[in-house]
Design an enzyme around this catalytic site. Structure first.
Site, short mmCIF file in Angstrom:
data_model
loop_
_atom_site.label_atom_id
_atom_site.label_comp_id
_atom_site.label_asym_id
_atom_site.label_seq_id
_atom_site.Cartn_x
_atom_site.Cartn_y
_atom_site.Cartn_z
N GLU A 89 -3.62 14.00 10.37
CA GLU A 89 -2.32 13.38 10.16
C GLU A 89 -2.06 13.10 8.70
O GLU A 89 -2.99 12.87 7.93
CB GLU A 89 -2.28 12.04 10.92
CG GLU A 89 -2.39 12.24 12.40
CD GLU A 89 -2.55 10.93 13.15
OE1 GLU A 89 -2.04 9.91 12.67
OE2 GLU A 89 -3.17 10.96 14.22
N CYS A 102 0.46 9.70 2.20
CA CYS A 102 -0.85 9.26 2.67
C CYS A 102 -1.52 10.50 3.25
O CYS A 102 -0.98 11.14 4.15
CB CYS A 102 -0.64 8.17 3.71
SG CYS A 102 -2.14 7.61 4.47
N CYS A 109 -13.78 10.75 11.62
CA CYS A 109 -14.43 9.92 10.60
C CYS A 109 -15.76 9.44 11.16
O CYS A 109 -15.87 9.15 12.34
CB CYS A 109 -13.54 8.73 10.26
SG CYS A 109 -14.21 7.69 8.94
N CYS A 113 -15.58 2.29 11.99
CA CYS A 113 -14.90 0.99 11.98
C CYS A 113 -14.32 0.76 13.38
O CYS A 113 -13.59 1.62 13.90
CB CYS A 113 -13.79 0.96 10.92
SG CYS A 113 -14.44 1.29 9.26
N CYS A 116 -10.46 1.19 14.38
CA CYS A 116 -9.71 2.32 13.81
C CYS A 116 -9.70 3.51 14.77
O CYS A 116 -10.73 3.87 15.33
CB CYS A 116 -10.35 2.70 12.47
SG CYS A 116 -9.58 4.15 11.71
N CYS A 332 -2.89 5.42 12.07
CA CYS A 332 -3.40 6.74 11.71
C CYS A 332 -4.54 7.14 12.64
O CYS A 332 -5.42 6.35 12.92
CB CYS A 332 -3.86 6.74 10.25
SG CYS A 332 -3.47 8.30 9.49
#
Ligand code: SAH
Length: 355
Positions: A89, A102, A109, A113, A116, A332
């Site tokens: 994205e 952005c 990832c 976290c 997220c 995101c």
């Protein structure tokens, strides 16, 4: 077939091997970054034979739009499809004269976290330099010809400091005049906080702004929210941030996602004020953007203002991130998850999905 955006650095050599003069490379850069060309056929000041040779060796771009959401406030969120079928994205934000983008650095990832969306399924792979530059060019093409991109934040999917080998060359093309020509002062790398990689940035004399995602003022809480903290610790993270500041002279930003009942109490604010006193240049507080399937909540307005009051009284410069693009406000990483859970029907792919 190779992607031209992955070979920008070696384009002069490629041309020289074919007996072409090196100024042709500059012409091609000009077409890509300034004229926003989407095909070699448009590059009319190149000899026809060279255009044909380029087309037979290279694809211009390695990203294409899979979904495009537009909010009435001018924010556009794009889900991009990569050549291998993966998705990432990126976002275009309009704010006064600013045109900020952005950009993602990885598919997924690995940082984990807990709040997220991007890391829920771990990391798939690093993006290539061409895929990162490709996001920038595609977002630039959403602007009318007379408007230019003004700011870049590496705050999309992924941990940019875990992919510096591709992020740094991409940002180099973003900042150099024959690229997008955006001043390094207007480029920000956001990181979960990997001290060794922060030191590498400092050693390479980076001139980009650094934003450190802190989210907690003590290790016990940060370990829970940002699991990589267990092998790092807040102290060594802040020390590395200090070293970067000393070398770069760039303003440091700390980011703090406010999660109701987790890190948003007055006591949390006091601990944060104490931790950042004399160190922090800017604290960016982001009320949590809910993620489907996760139970974290956005704090109430009264909790947010009590939190703010403590920090303001302590003299910390604090900004609350504006909620931009509320109508498309999937945090995101969510668009991609949506795409994964519901295989795309082709006719659906470019339909704006507002609201
Ligand atoms: N990996 C980098 C950049 C990615 S995200 C980093 O950790 O900084 C950019 C910022 O958005 C980070 O501070 C991240 O913690 C935050 N963020 C992630 N999910 C969020 C959500 N649902 N609501 C608000 N902020 C979020």
């Amino acid at each position: 077939m190779q992607f031209l955006l992955d070979h920008l650095e070696s384009l002069e050599d490629w041309l020289a091997e074919r007996g072409q003069r090196t100024f042709r490379a500059r012409q091609i850069h000009q077409w890509l970054f300034h004229q926003r060309a989407t095909s070699f056929a448009e590059m009319t000041d190149l000899p026809l034979a060279l255009r044909d040779e380029l087309s037979s060796h290279f694809m211009l771009d390695s990203v294409s739009i899979a979904r495009h959401q537009q909010s009435p406030d001018g924010t556009e969120k794009l889900l991009l499809q990569l050549a291998d079928g993966n998705h990432v994205e990126c976002v275009l934000l309009r704010d006064g004269a600013r045109r900020s983008i952005c950009v993602s650095s990885q598919v997924g990832c690995a940082m984990g976290c807990v709040f997220c969306a991007s890391g829920l399924d771990g990391v798939e792979r690093n993006l290539t330099t061409g895929e990162i530059v490709g996001q920038m060019l595609l977002l630039q093409r959403q602007l009318p010809a007379e408007e230019r991109l003004s700011h870049i934040v590496m705050m999309g999917m992924g941990e940019p400091l875990a992919n510096l080998n591709h992020v740094l060359p991409a940002l180099d093309w973003a900042s150099r005049p024959e690229g997008l020509g955006i001043s390094p002062r207007r480029i920000t790398i956001s990181t979960v906080g990997l001290p060794q990689a922060i030191d590498r940035l400092a050693a390479e004399n980076c001139r980009y702004n650094l934003a450190v995602s802190l989210h907690a003022a003590h290790d016990e809480l940060r370990n829970r929210l940002v699991p990589v903290n267990e092998r790092i610790g807040i102290k060594s993270l802040l020390d590395a941030a200090d070293r970067y500041f000393e070398v770069s002279g760039r303003r440091l930003t700390f980011e703090y996602v406010l999660l109701a009942g987790v890190n948003d109490s007055v006591q949390d604010a006091q601990r944060l004020a104490k931790l950042l006193k004399g160190k922090c240049q800017l604290l960016n507080v982001i009320p949590y953007n809910p993620v489907a399937g996760l139970s974290w909540r956005t704090p109430s307005p009264s909790a947010v203002s009590a939190f703010r009051d403590v920090l303001v009284k302590a003299g910390i410069e604090i900004k609350f991130r504006q909620r931009k693009g509320d109508q498309i406000d999937a945090a995101c990483g969510q668009l991609r998850r949506l795409q994964q859970s519901r295989p795309a029907k082709l006719h659906d792919l470019t339909k704006p999905n507002i609201g």
